[in-house]
Design a protein around this motif. Structure first.
Motif, PDB file in Angstrom:
ATOM      1  N   ASN A 176     -31.782  15.073  95.629  1.00 18.10           N
ATOM      2  CA  ASN A 176     -31.367  14.059  94.649  1.00 18.10           C
ATOM      3  C   ASN A 176     -30.852  14.691  93.364  1.00 18.10           C
ATOM      4  N   TYR A 177     -30.271  15.870  93.498  1.00 18.79           N
ATOM      5  CA  TYR A 177     -29.822  16.617  92.319  1.00 18.79           C
ATOM      6  C   TYR A 177     -28.831  15.820  91.475  1.00 18.79           C
ATOM      7  N   SER A 178     -27.871  15.164  92.113  1.00 21.47           N
ATOM      8  CA  SER A 178     -26.838  14.443  91.372  1.00 21.47           C
ATOM      9  C   SER A 178     -27.433  13.304  90.553  1.00 21.47           C
ATOM     10  N   THR A 179     -28.391  12.573  91.136  1.00 22.61           N
ATOM     11  CA  THR A 179     -29.028  11.475  90.412  1.00 22.61           C
ATOM     12  C   THR A 179     -29.846  12.001  89.243  1.00 22.61           C
ATOM     13  N   ILE A 180     -30.533  13.117  89.440  1.00 23.57           N
ATOM     14  CA  ILE A 180     -31.341  13.692  88.362  1.00 23.57           C
ATOM     15  C   ILE A 180     -30.445  14.137  87.211  1.00 23.57           C
ATOM     16  N   MET A 181     -29.264  14.698  87.526  1.00 22.21           N
ATOM     17  CA  MET A 181     -28.343  15.103  86.470  1.00 22.21           C
ATOM     18  C   MET A 181     -27.867  13.901  85.660  1.00 22.21           C
ATOM     19  N   MET A 182     -27.597  12.789  86.334  1.00 22.93           N
ATOM     20  CA  MET A 182     -27.171  11.587  85.613  1.00 22.93           C
ATOM     21  C   MET A 182     -28.306  11.040  84.750  1.00 22.93           C
ATOM     22  N   LEU A 183     -29.524  11.116  85.249  1.00 21.04           N
ATOM     23  CA  LEU A 183     -30.670  10.670  84.456  1.00 21.04           C
ATOM     24  C   LEU A 183     -30.820  11.503  83.189  1.00 21.04           C
ATOM     25  N   LEU A 184     -30.711  12.815  83.329  1.00 21.40           N
ATOM     26  CA  LEU A 184     -30.830  13.687  82.161  1.00 21.40           C
ATOM     27  C   LEU A 184     -29.704  13.428  81.171  1.00 21.40           C
ATOM     28  N   ASN A 185     -28.505  13.131  81.697  1.00 21.68           N
ATOM     29  CA  ASN A 185     -27.367  12.854  80.819  1.00 21.68           C
ATOM     30  C   ASN A 185     -27.614  11.598  79.980  1.00 21.68           C
ATOM     31  N   GLU A 186     -28.314  10.604  80.550  1.00 23.16           N
ATOM     32  CA  GLU A 186     -28.621   9.384  79.803  1.00 23.16           C
ATOM     33  C   GLU A 186     -29.830   9.564  78.896  1.00 23.16           C
ATOM     34  N   MET A 187     -30.779  10.393  79.307  1.00 20.75           N
ATOM     35  CA  MET A 187     -32.014  10.543  78.551  1.00 20.75           C
ATOM     36  C   MET A 187     -31.877  11.432  77.330  1.00 20.75           C
ATOM     37  N   ILE A 188     -30.847  12.295  77.328  1.00 27.08           N
ATOM     38  CA  ILE A 188     -30.660  13.226  76.210  1.00 27.08           C
ATOM     39  C   ILE A 188     -29.294  12.992  75.583  1.00 27.08           C
ATOM     40  N   GLU A 189     -29.258  12.887  74.272  1.00 28.53           N
ATOM     41  CA  GLU A 189     -28.014  12.715  73.518  1.00 28.53           C
ATOM     42  C   GLU A 189     -27.988  13.731  72.391  1.00 28.53           C
TER      43      GLU A 189
END
Length: 405
Positions: A33-46
């Motif tokens: 689930n690497y791609s989903t985790i990357m999208m989550l991190l992109n939303e969680m960190i600004e």
């Protein structure tokens, strides 16, 4: 950035990953689930700072349960690589999951357009008990020795008739760490009021979920007014000192038997209201693993005793343990023969340092906390004819009850 922010962010990240992929988080599951985790991190960190950390808000922004990762293997190799490249580069630009066409909720911690066929609301209050009870003083031991009577007390030995412990040492520490957990499966945007009672006890360092209206709590302490996230959340965490020592008691005696080389552990259950039993009761007997080789001659009136690791023997009581019950364990510690002898040419006898008790007790809280009322004040999008099911549960977990000998 405050020093504790990274640790708090990691804690939120783990909760989010558990919400998306279910525990345990294995290496294979993360890679899949690497791609989903990357999208989550992109939303969680600004810009290097935590931004969106609520699970409900993230579900509106990122496909739930690894949907994209399941889709990628079915694509042609070139297309899959291109899509992975797009997700990898999204850390420097806005994620495609944050498209403005995605409906957003006006409540940051709640998903938009929540719908449930069966509307349910559950509240669980859990308290973890930590207690330290010192050894009896010589005066208290003397009082117990002269107060023995013909009627056995709940703590009387099953093999001997030692002194009835009518005098017990007062705890040095008796703290309850509590959590008020809510599980909501309600359609629309419900507004809920939960009224708690803590008696005259003082809550130390209460911590609230962002959904709780703090102004209402200040006006009426004990009142939690909130629009909940969909699913599970922790509304309140608190600490209360000076609580009761719980439904399970015990003591540790040493220097018993004809040779004064035996120890005895006794454990008993009190009879609190509305509680018929405790579960998962276990007693750890802690000793010096460097000086003690084994424990011989163990005699237990019930349960099973085994040395499970160096310096720790575990006395287990499987299943349910009823109230008004007692048990006794006796044994002798076998001292390591390689130890250096004392001036008298003998090696001093060893005894347990302390015992540690743990258990689960449904239906009671040691602090005396309770739910006075739970109601849905209003519910935008909730069918007026719907009658949501509401439930309340209490759980006390004795996790670190230490009794010194």
């Amino acid at each position: 950035m405050p020093a504790l922010v990274p640790l708090e962010f990691i804690s939120h990240l783990i909760k989010v990953l558990h919400d998306y992929f279910q525990p345990p988080l294995s290496r294979q599951k993360i890679e899949k689930n690497y791609s989903t985790i990357m999208m989550l991190l992109n939303e969680m960190i600004e810009d290097g700072y935590p931004f969106v950390t609520e699970e409900n808000a993230l579900r509106d922004l990122v496909p739930f349960a690894g949907g994209l990762s399941k889709f990628l293997p079915t694509l042609p190799k070139g297309a899959a690589n291109s899509l992975k490249s797009l997700t990898s580069s999204s850390s420097s630009s806005k994620s495609f999951s944050s498209d403005s066409s995605v409906p957003r909720s006006n409540v940051p911690w709640r998903r938009s357009n929540v719908k449930h066929n069966n509307n349910e609301l559950y509240v669980d209050i859990q308290e973890t008990l930590s207690v330290i009870i010192p050894a009896l003083s010589p005066t208290q031991q003397l009082l117990n020795s002269i107060n023995s009577g013909p009627n056995p007390a709940p703590s009387a030995s099953a093999f001997y008739t030692p002194a009835v412990p009518q005098v017990l040492a007062e705890p040095i520490v008796a703290i309850a760490h509590g959590s008020v957990l809510a599980t909501t499966k309600l359609s629309g945007v419900p507004d809920i009021q939960l009224i708690l009672s803590f008696g005259n006890r003082l809550l130390e360092g209460p911590a609230f979920h962002p959904c709780v209206r703090l102004a209402r709590w200040r006006e009426r302490p004990g009142t939690l007014s909130f629009i909940p996230p969909d699913g599970k959340c922790c509304l309140l965490q608190y600490t209360i000192s000076g609580v009761e020592s719980g439904p399970i008691g015990g003591d540790l005696k040493t220097g018993l038997g004809p040779m004064k080389d035996e120890f005895e552990v006794r454990v008993w259950s009190r009879v609190p209201r509305n509680v018929k039993f405790v579960e998962n009761l276990r007693v750890e007997v802690v000793f010096d693993g460097e000086r003690v080789q084994n424990v011989k001659g163990t005699r237990a009136s019930s349960g099973e005793f085994n040395i499970e690791k160096k310096g720790v023997g575990v006395w287990r009581f499987p299943g349910k343990t009823p109230m008004g019950w007692n048990a006794s364990l006796r044994g002798t510690m076998v001292v390591n023969e390689d130890l250096e002898a004392g001036p008298d040419g003998t090696v001093a006898q060893e005894f347990p340092k302390y015992i540690r008790i743990s258990y689960d007790c449904q239906g009671m809280l040691v602090s005396g906390a309770k739910v006075e009322s739970l109601r849905i004040v209003s519910g935008k999008g909730l069918d007026d004819r719907a009658k949501p099911y509401k439930g309340v549960k209490y759980l006390t977990q004795g996790k670190d009850i230490v009794i010194r000998g």
